[in-house]
Design a protein around this motif. Structure first.
Motif, PDB file in Angstrom:
ATOM      1  N   GLN A  79       0.832  -1.202   0.000  1.00 28.49           N
ATOM      2  CA  GLN A  79       0.000   0.000   0.000  1.00 28.49           C
ATOM      3  C   GLN A  79       0.869   1.256   0.000  1.00 28.49           C
ATOM      4  O   GLN A  79       0.591   2.213  -0.721  1.00 28.49           O
ATOM      5  N   TYR A  93       2.315   1.791  -3.435  1.00 27.13           N
ATOM      6  CA  TYR A  93       1.301   2.250  -4.384  1.00 27.13           C
ATOM      7  C   TYR A  93       1.117   3.765  -4.281  1.00 27.13           C
ATOM      8  O   TYR A  93       1.105   4.484  -5.277  1.00 27.13           O
ATOM      9  N   ILE A 140       3.186  10.591  -3.889  1.00 27.17           N
ATOM     10  CA  ILE A 140       2.941  10.986  -2.498  1.00 27.17           C
ATOM     11  C   ILE A 140       4.163  10.631  -1.640  1.00 27.17           C
ATOM     12  O   ILE A 140       4.684   9.516  -1.731  1.00 27.17           O
ATOM     13  N   MET A 147      -1.565   8.850   5.619  1.00 26.71           N
ATOM     14  CA  MET A 147      -2.847   8.510   4.979  1.00 26.71           C
ATOM     15  C   MET A 147      -3.311   7.114   5.381  1.00 26.71           C
ATOM     16  O   MET A 147      -4.487   6.893   5.667  1.00 26.71           O
ATOM     17  N   ALA A 176      -6.551   6.216   7.617  1.00 30.14           N
ATOM     18  CA  ALA A 176      -7.595   5.337   7.081  1.00 30.14           C
ATOM     19  C   ALA A 176      -7.881   4.189   8.049  1.00 30.14           C
ATOM     20  O   ALA A 176      -9.033   3.822   8.284  1.00 30.14           O
ATOM     21  N   PRO A 189      -3.430  -3.804  -8.825  1.00 28.57           N
ATOM     22  CA  PRO A 189      -3.608  -2.606  -7.999  1.00 28.57           C
ATOM     23  C   PRO A 189      -4.078  -3.002  -6.594  1.00 28.57           C
ATOM     24  O   PRO A 189      -4.997  -3.813  -6.453  1.00 28.57           O
ATOM     25  N   VAL A 190      -3.409  -2.460  -5.595  1.00 30.98           N
ATOM     26  CA  VAL A 190      -3.677  -2.863  -4.220  1.00 30.98           C
ATOM     27  C   VAL A 190      -4.937  -2.154  -3.710  1.00 30.98           C
ATOM     28  O   VAL A 190      -5.243  -1.038  -4.121  1.00 30.98           O
ATOM     29  N   GLU A 191      -5.659  -2.839  -2.840  1.00 28.67           N
ATOM     30  CA  GLU A 191      -6.837  -2.225  -2.241  1.00 28.67           C
ATOM     31  C   GLU A 191      -6.407  -1.453  -1.001  1.00 28.67           C
ATOM     32  O   GLU A 191      -5.643  -1.957  -0.190  1.00 28.67           O
ATOM     33  N   ILE A 192      -6.896  -0.240  -0.858  1.00 31.52           N
ATOM     34  CA  ILE A 192      -6.563   0.547   0.332  1.00 31.52           C
ATOM     35  C   ILE A 192      -7.846   1.015   1.011  1.00 31.52           C
ATOM     36  O   ILE A 192      -8.400   2.051   0.683  1.00 31.52           O
ATOM     37  N   PRO A 193      -8.337   0.231   1.968  1.00 27.16           N
ATOM     38  CA  PRO A 193      -9.573   0.593   2.654  1.00 27.16           C
ATOM     39  C   PRO A 193      -9.399   1.922   3.387  1.00 27.16           C
ATOM     40  O   PRO A 193      -8.343   2.183   3.953  1.00 27.16           O
ATOM     41  N   GLY A 194     -10.420   2.735   3.336  1.00 29.11           N
ATOM     42  CA  GLY A 194     -10.408   3.978   4.109  1.00 29.11           C
ATOM     43  C   GLY A 194      -9.809   5.171   3.392  1.00 29.11           C
ATOM     44  O   GLY A 194      -9.847   6.278   3.900  1.00 29.11           O
ATOM     45  N   VAL A 195      -9.204   4.929   2.215  1.00 29.08           N
ATOM     46  CA  VAL A 195      -8.679   6.064   1.442  1.00 29.08           C
ATOM     47  C   VAL A 195      -9.489   6.128   0.144  1.00 29.08           C
ATOM     48  O   VAL A 195      -9.457   5.190  -0.638  1.00 29.08           O
ATOM     49  N   ASN A 235      -9.695  11.484  -2.723  1.00 31.83           N
ATOM     50  CA  ASN A 235      -8.755  12.119  -1.792  1.00 31.83           C
ATOM     51  C   ASN A 235      -7.316  11.756  -2.097  1.00 31.83           C
ATOM     52  O   ASN A 235      -6.408  12.587  -2.021  1.00 31.83           O
ATOM     53  N   PHE A 236      -7.135  10.510  -2.444  1.00 29.51           N
ATOM     54  CA  PHE A 236      -5.794  10.025  -2.764  1.00 29.51           C
ATOM     55  C   PHE A 236      -5.238  10.759  -3.980  1.00 29.51           C
ATOM     56  O   PHE A 236      -4.106  11.243  -3.983  1.00 29.51           O
ATOM     57  N   LEU A 289     -10.207   3.215  -2.173  1.00 31.76           N
ATOM     58  CA  LEU A 289      -9.364   2.918  -3.322  1.00 31.76           C
ATOM     59  C   LEU A 289      -9.315   1.419  -3.634  1.00 31.76           C
ATOM     60  O   LEU A 289      -8.791   0.624  -2.848  1.00 31.76           O
ATOM     61  N   ASN A 290      -9.895   1.064  -4.766  1.00 29.95           N
ATOM     62  CA  ASN A 290      -9.876  -0.305  -5.288  1.00 29.95           C
ATOM     63  C   ASN A 290     -10.592  -1.346  -4.430  1.00 29.95           C
ATOM     64  O   ASN A 290     -10.628  -2.520  -4.785  1.00 29.95           O
TER      65      ASN A 290
END
Lengths: 436, 253
Positions: A387, A390, A396, A404, A408, B87-93, B97-98, B142-143
């Motif tokens: 993450q 990425y 970033i 971030m 999250a 593509p990696v999953e990013i919970p909460g983002v 916003n990213f 995200l994803n």
């Protein structure tokens, strides 16, 4: 320093002084309850490191080292300092160093359908108080609850009458100022939310000063048929604060209760949360976040007791630990033989940011019914490198990417607080903390 | 724009890239093909700056800079974009916003002011149309819970937002149905200018029906063993990789 037994003896002496100060209210049922509780604690003593429930959190020892119970009578009161919650819309009760600050409290136009009063007045005015006060504690006793029952004089009594929806949240704001002397505070809170009613409470705790601040608080919530309660605890005290919190909930049919416990600082914090689901179609949500650093020690012990069929509980606790901080999570789920078709979920996720940070986590499921859905999971780790990469691969910075991801992670818990300004305030606190 | 000279890289002590040479000029589209395990994705990862890989030799010059000397974020800010294979999953983002954070950090790097909310939204709307992606998807984490096709479209959407100089698409076509493939390819084609370049890493010739490459390279055992124009891809489609592997193995033996 005293030995545990000697310390308990000082508690006994402190009680004698406390009793003398009660002047005239000795004949109440409450006084009988106090004496019973004192007897229980004198007999058992404070839980030591060999006590299964306190093996990672020697609260008794921390107490012994920091504060003398005999000081109890000499409570100091001061004017409450401004807090960040002052401007939020809602009813407000302020407590300073263990005492109500009536001058700042504002219950505004709180309708007569809702009674909010002190514990002392409730004892006089609420004829049925005896049925409630201490009754959930009996099902889930704890040494520190006993101490609380023996000594607590201050606290909030809330009764939301049938089919009443409190239009604004009630804020209970505690500030301890230990700059002159240590502070010892017992609070006993009780909420009776009658059939079909709704209540939202935000309980916030602040402390300042270099001496020890010790708060022992007990909350009992009675969530009657079809009632709904959301109670959020914001534990934001400084590094000299010891806090022990026993919160106990009793739910009737079709009721819903959400308890949010957010701990961002303190010296040692122990939360015992117990929820009894005593009828069908009850729903309990427990959300917790401990985002800590320095030497802060936070211990969350939760128990949910599914007693009847078709009830639902959902628990999510998350921790981020930096420096030498120490987190403890213990989540018990009881599903009794009667409680068929129970759905119970529990999740505890932790991120350790420093090699010296510690987490002890333990799910504890005891299931006697055979047709249930229960799941639990716990994870402990560092930030996910995939993450991080990425985010960085999009330009970033590493620091920002870390912030971030942590935000999250924590946001998952905060999202469950329905009071907008409180959620935003916490998000800001979390951002400041993560980016520091 | 990009000059790769004798690039060697390993992961966990195992050599993956054994001397890659490749030059990419502005406006060009290069396809890198090859059998599984030939080092295609490693090349993409090394160019994007993934830290799991150890550079064992060679150099990579990108717009006059030593690419291997830059952190992943510096590469991105200088215009290198990797469309991830997974593509990696990013919970909460949220994607929104990213992307706002990413775009503004890239802008800051180039001395441009941060985009205000209105301009950002306007830009987003414009680019969303390009890859036929839904607003609702972008306000989600995200994803998280995205289908394979949605993830890949989101990659191309990010590419559209960031307007890279050098885009590296790592098997963006894998697992896509024909409609999703068409949308993704269409997006890539529309983003093509005389000043930017694209490296397509793919296992299948199919993608090249939609995005026509100027050069096709075959990667095998960490080396480019054959280069040609788009007809090479057709040849591979027809004959498979075996003939080319044999050729390469004979030479090295």
């Amino acid at each position: 320093m005293t030995t545990p037994n000697e310390y308990i003896n000082t508690v006994g002496k402190a009680f004698e002084k406390f009793e003398a100060s009660l002047n005239g209210s000795k004949s109440t049922f409450l006084h009988e309850l106090r004496k019973e509780s004192l007897a229980a604690i004198l007999k058992s003593g404070l839980p030591g490191p060999k006590h299964e429930e306190y093996r990672y959190t020697n609260f008794g020892k921390a107490l012994e080292k920091s504060i003398a119970y005999e000081g109890i009578v000499a409570e100091t009161a001061a004017a409450s300092a401004p807090t960040p919650l002052d401007s939020f819309e809602g009813y407000k009760l302020y407590f300073v160093n263990g005492k109500l600050d009536a001058s700042r409290s504002d219950l505004g136009d709180l309708s007569e359908k809702v009674t909010v009063t002190s514990l002392a007045s409730a004892v006089k005015e609420q004829g049925d108080l005896k049925e409630y006060l201490g009754s959930i504690v009996k099902s889930w006793p704890d040494a520190f609850s006993h101490l609380n029952t023996a000594f607590a004089k201050e606290g909030v009594f809330i009764r939301v009458k049938k089919n009443t929806i409190l239009d604004k949240p009630l804020y209970i704001i505690h500030s301890n100022d230990t700059s002159a002397t240590e502070v010892l505070a017992h609070y006993r809170n009780l909420a009776i939310v009658e059939e079909g009613s709704q209540l939202k409470v935000i309980e916030a705790n602040f402390s300042t000063g270099a001496n020890t601040s010790y708060t022992n608080t007990v909350l009992e919530i009675f969530c009657k048929k079809n009632a709904s309660v959301e109670w959020s605890k914001l534990q934001l005290e400084n590094e000299t604060a010891l806090r022990i919190d026993n919160s106990l909930v009793y739910q009737e049919r079709d009721s819903k209760c959400t308890i949010n416990t957010i701990t961002l600082s303190g010296q040692m914090v122990r939360n015992n949360l117990y929820i009894a689901l005593d009828d069908e179609n009850t729903e309990a949500h427990m959300y917790g976040l401990y985002l800590i650093d320095g030497k802060t020690h936070v211990d969350n012990h939760t128990s949910v007791d599914h007693r009847k069929p078709n009830s639902f509980s959902n628990e999510l606790y998350k921790g981020i630990m930096d420096d030498q901080s120490h987190g403890v999570f213990n989540g018990k789920i009881f599903v009794r033989q009667d409680a068929q078709k129970t759905n119970a979920f529990q999740q505890n996720n932790n991120i350790l940011l420093s090699p010296n940070a510690v987490i002890n986590t333990k799910p504890q499921l005891e299931i006697w019914a055979d047709d249930v859905k229960c799941s639990h999971g716990c994870t402990t780790g560092q930030l996910d490198n995939e993450q991080l990469f990425y985010l960085r691969a999009r330009g970033i910075s590493e620091d920002k990417a870390r912030a971030m991801l942590l935000h999250a992670f924590a946001g998952d818990v905060i999202a469950n607080i329905s009071v907008g300004p409180v959620k935003e305030y916490l998000e800001q606190l979390i951002t400041d903390k993560i980016e520091n | 724009m990009l000059k790769i000279k004798n690039l060697k890289a390993s992961v966990e002590g195992k050599m993956i890239l054994n001397g890659i040479n490749l030059e990419v000029k502005p406006g060009e589209v290069h396809a890198i093909m090859g059998p599984n395990g030939s080092g295609k994705s490693t090349l993409a990862s090394v160019l994007a700056g993934r830290e799991d890989y150890q550079i064992e030799g060679g150099e990579v010059e990108y717009i006059g800079k030593d690419l291997l000397d830059l952190s992943p974020e510096e590469r991105a800010r200088e215009g290198v974009f990797l469309a991830f294979q997974y593509p990696v999953e990013i919970p909460g983002v949220s994607t929104t916003n990213f992307l706002k954070a990413a775009l503004n950090q890239v802008r800051e790097h180039h001395g441009k002011p941060a985009l205000d909310a209105v301009s950002f939204l306007k830009l987003m709307k414009e680019k969303m149309a390009l890859v036929e992606i839904d607003q609702a998807l972008l306000s989600r984490s995200l994803n998280e819970g995205f289908s394979g096709g949605e993830k890949k479209r989101n990659e191309i959407f990010q590419m559209a937002m960031l307007e890279p100089k050098l885009a590296i698409l790592d098997e963006t076509d894998s697992g896509l149905d024909i409609d999703a493939l068409r949308i993704v390819a269409n997006g890539v084609n529309k983003l093509k200018t005389r000043d930017n370049a694209t490296i397509l890493i793919t296992h299948y010739q199919r993608l090249l029906d939609y995005i026509v490459p100027d050069f096709v390279h075959v990667l095998y055992k960490g080396r480019i063993i054959k280069s040609g124009d788009k007809s090479l891809a057709l040849q591979l489609e027809e004959k498979g990789y075996d003939w080319i592997k044999e050729e390469a193995d004979t030479v090295s033996a």
